[in-house]
Design an enzyme around this catalytic site. Structure first.
Site, mmCIF file in Angstrom:
data_model
loop_
_atom_site.group_PDB
_atom_site.id
_atom_site.type_symbol
_atom_site.label_atom_id
_atom_site.label_comp_id
_atom_site.label_asym_id
_atom_site.label_seq_id
_atom_site.Cartn_x
_atom_site.Cartn_y
_atom_site.Cartn_z
ATOM 1 N N GLU A 1 7.468 51.541 4.130
ATOM 2 C CA GLU A 1 6.529 50.771 3.320
ATOM 3 C C GLU A 1 6.798 50.953 1.827
ATOM 4 O O GLU A 1 6.697 50.008 1.056
ATOM 5 C CB GLU A 1 5.085 51.153 3.646
ATOM 6 C CG GLU A 1 4.637 50.763 5.058
ATOM 7 C CD GLU A 1 4.740 49.281 5.330
ATOM 8 O OE1 GLU A 1 4.901 48.486 4.375
ATOM 9 O OE2 GLU A 1 4.672 48.899 6.512
ATOM 10 N N TYR B 1 -2.026 48.565 -0.875
ATOM 11 C CA TYR B 1 -1.258 47.997 0.231
ATOM 12 C C TYR B 1 -0.708 49.090 1.151
ATOM 13 O O TYR B 1 -0.908 49.063 2.373
ATOM 14 C CB TYR B 1 -0.098 47.121 -0.266
ATOM 15 C CG TYR B 1 0.887 46.904 0.858
ATOM 16 C CD1 TYR B 1 0.577 46.030 1.894
ATOM 17 C CD2 TYR B 1 2.063 47.659 0.956
ATOM 18 C CE1 TYR B 1 1.425 45.889 2.990
ATOM 19 C CE2 TYR B 1 2.900 47.528 2.039
ATOM 20 C CZ TYR B 1 2.581 46.638 3.047
ATOM 21 O OH TYR B 1 3.403 46.515 4.125
ATOM 22 N N ASP C 1 -0.529 42.114 1.576
ATOM 23 C CA ASP C 1 0.707 42.074 0.787
ATOM 24 C C ASP C 1 0.937 40.631 0.347
ATOM 25 O O ASP C 1 0.092 39.761 0.554
ATOM 26 C CB ASP C 1 1.887 42.607 1.610
ATOM 27 C CG ASP C 1 2.367 41.581 2.604
ATOM 28 O OD1 ASP C 1 1.521 40.839 3.145
ATOM 29 O OD2 ASP C 1 3.582 41.491 2.840
ATOM 30 N N CYS D 1 5.420 30.809 7.556
ATOM 31 C CA CYS D 1 4.595 30.403 6.411
ATOM 32 C C CYS D 1 5.279 30.873 5.131
ATOM 33 O O CYS D 1 4.736 31.623 4.329
ATOM 34 C CB CYS D 1 3.202 31.012 6.542
ATOM 35 S SG CYS D 1 1.970 30.280 5.435
ATOM 36 N N CYS E 1 5.377 24.461 9.325
ATOM 37 C CA CYS E 1 4.035 24.278 9.892
ATOM 38 C C CYS E 1 4.086 23.768 11.333
ATOM 39 O O CYS E 1 3.186 24.042 12.135
ATOM 40 C CB CYS E 1 3.228 23.326 9.025
ATOM 41 S SG CYS E 1 3.003 23.917 7.324
ATOM 42 N N CYS F 1 3.931 26.659 13.699
ATOM 43 C CA CYS F 1 3.061 27.774 13.301
ATOM 44 C C CYS F 1 1.928 27.980 14.308
ATOM 45 O O CYS F 1 1.232 27.026 14.661
ATOM 46 C CB CYS F 1 2.471 27.509 11.917
ATOM 47 S SG CYS F 1 1.399 28.860 11.341
ATOM 48 N N CYS G 1 -5.374 25.843 10.049
ATOM 49 C CA CYS G 1 -4.941 25.944 8.640
ATOM 50 C C CYS G 1 -5.506 24.798 7.793
ATOM 51 O O CYS G 1 -5.137 23.634 7.961
ATOM 52 C CB CYS G 1 -3.414 25.958 8.556
ATOM 53 S SG CYS G 1 -2.822 26.200 6.861
#
Length: 380
Positions: free
Chosen positions: A41, A122, A140, A192, A199, A202, A208
DNA sequence: AAATCGTGGCA
DNA sequence: TTGCCAAGATT
């Protein structure tokens, strides 16, 4: 507010999760190692997966535990981080490893993790959720983008962050919070995407809002970036007759703090000049070392000199030829070396040019002298 | 709170 | 070539 089927996304993740070196595959009973989760991370802060992979493999091979990393000398860790950027991360990484080793392990809560050096909102949430199963809201850049689109948030960043955090927290499940966070991040990085999102495939296509309104390409709204200023400076690449290179460890209050670099001028106060680290026959090379940082561009004039065995530099220390690796340098300093290597003065072995050509030249003659070198230099 | 702090890939 | 930007933290 649209329906946002968290369980559908976890199902999607079970089928489409990216396989990454630091990740435990969904459905496996293995528990991720907090050390590896934390290390990955930190490396991934503002850094692409592709760039991180090799560094992660090398770090974990060399330092398999947080205790091993805590025991490592600063210089070795900084050298291993060289090229990955944002070097405060490496300094904080070591400080954090030593704190964690001293207290006998990582804190197991988001709040406890947040107190560690280099661990912000985060990273604390990500480690808490992924390594310890805490229902922490992980936000994030990917998740910001996904949420800004799913909920069609028109407020520009960074003002939108409060709402994005609320939305994310409301969606985060108590079961599998770590997989959920990684699912949204995978969604953001593979479907995305910032430009031309896919899309059509997705899993969140239906709920959305931005897609329904056809504004997905305009979310999130970001402020325009400022133009980056241009700065200049000089760098001295000195090489002793035995091949040793004159380098210094940069102070932590400077750019590239803690990293190895060539002695030279500051870049931040309009200073282009600095005295040589040791008296000698310094020759200006024609090609400049150019490098783009996040908030300014840099052009470094490069001077080289061959130094006697008894040289006693006021700045820096000699690094033996067998101990020197260009890969230990940050990228800007590698660029300087690339330019320096165009000079025969710096080549391995004996100087291949007559001694007269290495004499210190009056300023008025430097132009013509370096003009002769230019033909062998890199383009630009 | 806005500025600072790297780098490489890609359109 | 230029601009954009990636699993942010710190002050």
């Amino acid at each position: 507010m649209p329906e946002t089927p968290t369980t559908d996304l976890l199902d999607w993740y079970d089928r489409h999760a990216r396989r990454l070196p630091w990740r435990v595959p969904p459905g496996s009973d293995a528990t991720p190692d907090p050390y590896r989760v934390w290390l990955s991370e930190v490396m991934l802060q503002q850094t692409t997966v592709a760039a991180v992979k090799g560094y992660y493999e090398r770090f974990t091979a060399r330092w398999p535990t947080v205790e091993a990393l805590a025991a490592a000398p600063d210089a070795e860790v900084m050298a291993e981080w060289a090229g990955l950027g944002y070097y405060a991360r490496a300094r904080n990484l070591l400080a954090c490893a030593r704190t964690v080793a001293a207290r006998g392990g990582f804190p197991r809560t988001e709040a406890g993790l947040l107190a560690l050096p280099g661990v912000g909102p985060y990273t604390a949430a990500a480690v808490a959720a992924i390594a310890f199963g805490e229902r922490a809201a992980v936000v994030d850049g990917n998740i910001e983008r996904v949420m800004a689109r799913v909920f069609d948030i028109a407020t520009p960043l960074p003002a939108a962050r409060a709402e994005i955090r609320e939305r994310t927290d409301a969606l985060t499940p108590a079961d599998r919070p770590g997989d959920y966070a990684q699912a949204v991040m995978d969604l953001g990085s593979t479907i995305c995407t910032p430009r031309s999102p896919a899309c059509g495939i997705c899993p969140w296509r239906e709920p959305c809002l931005a897609r329904a309104r056809g504004v997905q390409a305009e979310r999130p709204v970001k402020p325009p970036r400022k133009a980056v200023p241009q700065r200049r400076g000089v760098a001295y690449v000195g090489r002793r007759e035995d091949g040793a290179w004159l380098l210094e460890t940069r102070g932590e209050d400077r750019m590239l703090g803690g990293m190895l670099g060539w002695p030279g001028s500051a870049w931040d106060r309009g200073e282009e000049e600095a005295p040589p680290p040791v008296p000698g026959d310094w020759v200006v090379l024609n090609g400049e070392a150019r490098h783009g940082f996040s908030h300014f561009g840099l052009a470094l004039r490069v001077l080289v000199a061959r130094l006697p065995l008894d040289a006693e530099p006021a700045r820096g220390t000699f690094v033996a030829v067998e101990a020197f690796r260009a890969g230990d340098l940050p990228t800007a300093m590698r660029r300087v070396l690339d330019v320096a290597r165009t000079s025969p003065l710096i080549a391995d072995g004996e100087p291949s040019v007559p001694a007269q050509e290495t004499e210190m030249l009056p300023p008025a003659l430097i132009e013509s002298h370096t003009g002769a070198i230019r033909k062998k230099g890199p383009a630009g």
